[in-house]
Write an enzyme that holds these catalytic residues in place. Structure first.
Site, PDB file in Angstrom:
ATOM      1  N   TYR A  65       1.520  -1.254   0.029  1.00 35.37           N
ATOM      2  CA  TYR A  65      -0.022  -0.093  -0.013  1.00 35.37           C
ATOM      3  C   TYR A  65       0.726   1.887   0.490  1.00 35.37           C
ATOM      4  CZ  TYR A  65      -2.844   3.734   1.365  1.00 35.37           C
ATOM      5  OH  TYR A  65      -3.950   4.920   1.927  1.00 35.37           O
TER       6      TYR A  65
ATOM      7  N   ARG B 299       2.142   9.126  12.692  1.00 35.05           N
ATOM      8  CA  ARG B 299       1.538   9.598  13.179  1.00 35.05           C
ATOM      9  C   ARG B 299       0.338  10.715  12.864  1.00 35.05           C
ATOM     10  NH1 ARG B 299       3.433  14.855   9.685  1.00 35.05           N
ATOM     11  NH2 ARG B 299       0.973  14.253   8.389  1.00 35.05           N
TER      12      ARG B 299
ATOM     13  N   ARG C 263     -10.524   5.517   7.973  1.00 32.43           N
ATOM     14  CA  ARG C 263      -9.445   5.137   7.257  1.00 32.43           C
ATOM     15  C   ARG C 263      -8.812   4.526   8.331  1.00 32.43           C
ATOM     16  NH1 ARG C 263      -7.327  10.027   4.260  1.00 32.43           N
ATOM     17  NH2 ARG C 263      -7.222  10.646   5.777  1.00 32.43           N
TER      18      ARG C 263
ATOM     19  N   PHE D 281      15.568  19.073  -1.868  1.00 30.62           N
ATOM     20  CA  PHE D 281      14.591  19.029  -2.036  1.00 30.62           C
ATOM     21  C   PHE D 281      14.351  17.642  -1.469  1.00 30.62           C
ATOM     22  CE2 PHE D 281      11.568  16.740  -4.315  1.00 30.62           C
ATOM     23  CZ  PHE D 281      10.601  17.714  -4.163  1.00 30.62           C
TER      24      PHE D 281
END
Length: 407
Positions: free
Chosen positions: A158, A204, A217, A277
């Site tokens: 997933y 989290r 969920r 980044f």
């Protein structure tokens, strides 16, 4: 920006916070004049101010490609999350979503055609990478709409579909830009970059996800949480706190397995802007895991890095030595929280020791500023208090006409 109490406790946060605030304001003012690009960057600022700041590290061409990539995947994710769309309608939308990014007549939202227009202006290499990843992600999301996360393999699969593919897609965009040359194992370690971030978010966001209306969920694998509770939602109840924290710690331990790959990926990057980044979110992830570990507050409310620490990460992350230093610091912080009577303690400690050894072998740790225990905080506290006191005195004198701004 933060509370006075936080500033007094962490005075070294103030300067990085001011720099971050100015950078955000600058980014918001640099929205391109063309309507379709203005739409994309305005949307980016709305949905993720932190990402819109990090993306500014990149050059214009690559930044545009990453911006469009992010918004396309965000739109795909919005479809997946939309509980108003019946499953039998949602599945074909997800599976065919990649075809619509070429179709200016497709109105996913009132102005989405402008996002498509921006996509069509990208170089072909960028378009092909975005299309491929969107196709694979849509198919993966469709699979898990009707398939719960049962095993750890399911969990990894997933996370691969919703985040690992993002890592692969970004690597393809970096390659298309000509700025990076990928290592032979780039697909595996790109996937790990995504999995590490996604697993951190899933840990989290437990409470937010479990309280989702109209339906929870659930992304934590039953193979893990089933050891500690009859139902995943049972972990949020105070009477189950002990088991909940043990489950949480096992989830964190699972996430730590991806760190070595992440460090390997970042160490191979050549372009400084691409490096920053990629590195900033990874450091924030290990910091978040250090906060979440053994912390029952994950099941009670929001656990996240203080804003000042986030600002420090953005300000200080410039080289791979900075990354090694940050991972070393946060792994040390996490290690102090491990209870040796914890069921997974030995495994957790082994992983943390491996991370610390890797950082010691490759980083210049004695030259970096610590994220966890900045030296000089107490001295700086007196300086900050003196500045605040002087500011108050000056404001009083000015209000009473004793001094003026010109003086």
């Amino acid at each position: 920006m933060g509370s006075l109490g936080t500033f007094l406790r962490y005075p070294d946060d103030i300067y990085p916070l001011l720099k971050m605030k100015r950078a955000i304001e600058k980014a918001e003012k640099q929205i391109p004049p063309e309507p379709h690009w203005a739409f994309c960057y305005s949307m980016l600022h709305k949905v993720s101010r932190s990402f819109s700041l990090v993306i500014q590290q990149l050059g214009t061409e690559l930044r545009n490609a990453v911006c469009v990539f992010y918004l396309v995947l965000r739109a795909l994710d919005t479809v997946e999350d939309d509980t108003s769309i019946p499953t039998d309608e949602k599945l074909p939308i997800l599976i065919a979503f990649h075809r619509h990014i070429y179709d200016t007549d497709w109105h996913y939202s009132c102005k989405w055609y402008q996002g498509i227009q921006a996509f069509l202006e990208l170089e072909k290499g960028y378009q092909e990478a975005i299309e491929e990843i969107t196709k694979r992600m849509g198919a993966g999301m469709a699979k898990f709409i009707c398939h719960e996360v049962e095993t750890v393999d399911d969990y990894d699969e997933y996370c691969h579909y919703v985040a690992g593919l993002v890592g692969l897609g970004l690597s393809k965009l970096f390659l298309a830009s000509g700025s990076e040359v990928l290592t032979p194992d780039w697909e595996h370690i790109s996937n790990s970059m995504g999995l590490f971030l996604q697993k951190t978010n899933i840990i989290r966001d437990y409470l937010e996800d479990i309280n989702e209306i109209p339906k929870s969920r659930m992304f934590w694998p039953r193979k893990i949480w089933g050891k500690y509770a009859g139902k995943l939602e049972d972990l949020k109840y105070e009477k189950n706190s002990s088991n909940a924290v043990q489950c949480l710690n096992e989830m964190v331990t699972n996430a730590l397995t991806h760190i070595e790959d992440c460090l390997k990926y970042m160490a191979a990057l050549r372009d400084p802007s691409i490096f920053r980044f990629c590195a900033i979110p990874q450091i924030m992830a290990i910091g978040t895991l250090a906060l979440c570990y053994n912390n029952v507050q994950v099941f009670r409310g929001v656990v996240k890095l203080r804003r000042g620490l986030t600002a420090k990460v953005i300000d200080r992350t410039k080289t791979m030595a900075d990354v090694y230093g940050a991972f070393y610091d946060f792994s040390c912080m996490l290690k102090t929280k491990v209870d040796k009577n914890e069921p997974n303690a030995s495994k957790t400690l082994k992983q943390l020791e491996d991370v610390q050894q890797l950082c010691r072998d490759n980083g210049v740790l004695h030259k970096r500023k610590s994220y966890v225990n900045d030296k000089g905080q107490s001295n700086n506290l007196y300086i900050v208090m003196l500045v605040i006191l002087l500011a108050i005195v000056f404001a009083y004198l000015r209000a009473n006409g004793v001094v003026s701004d010109e003086q």
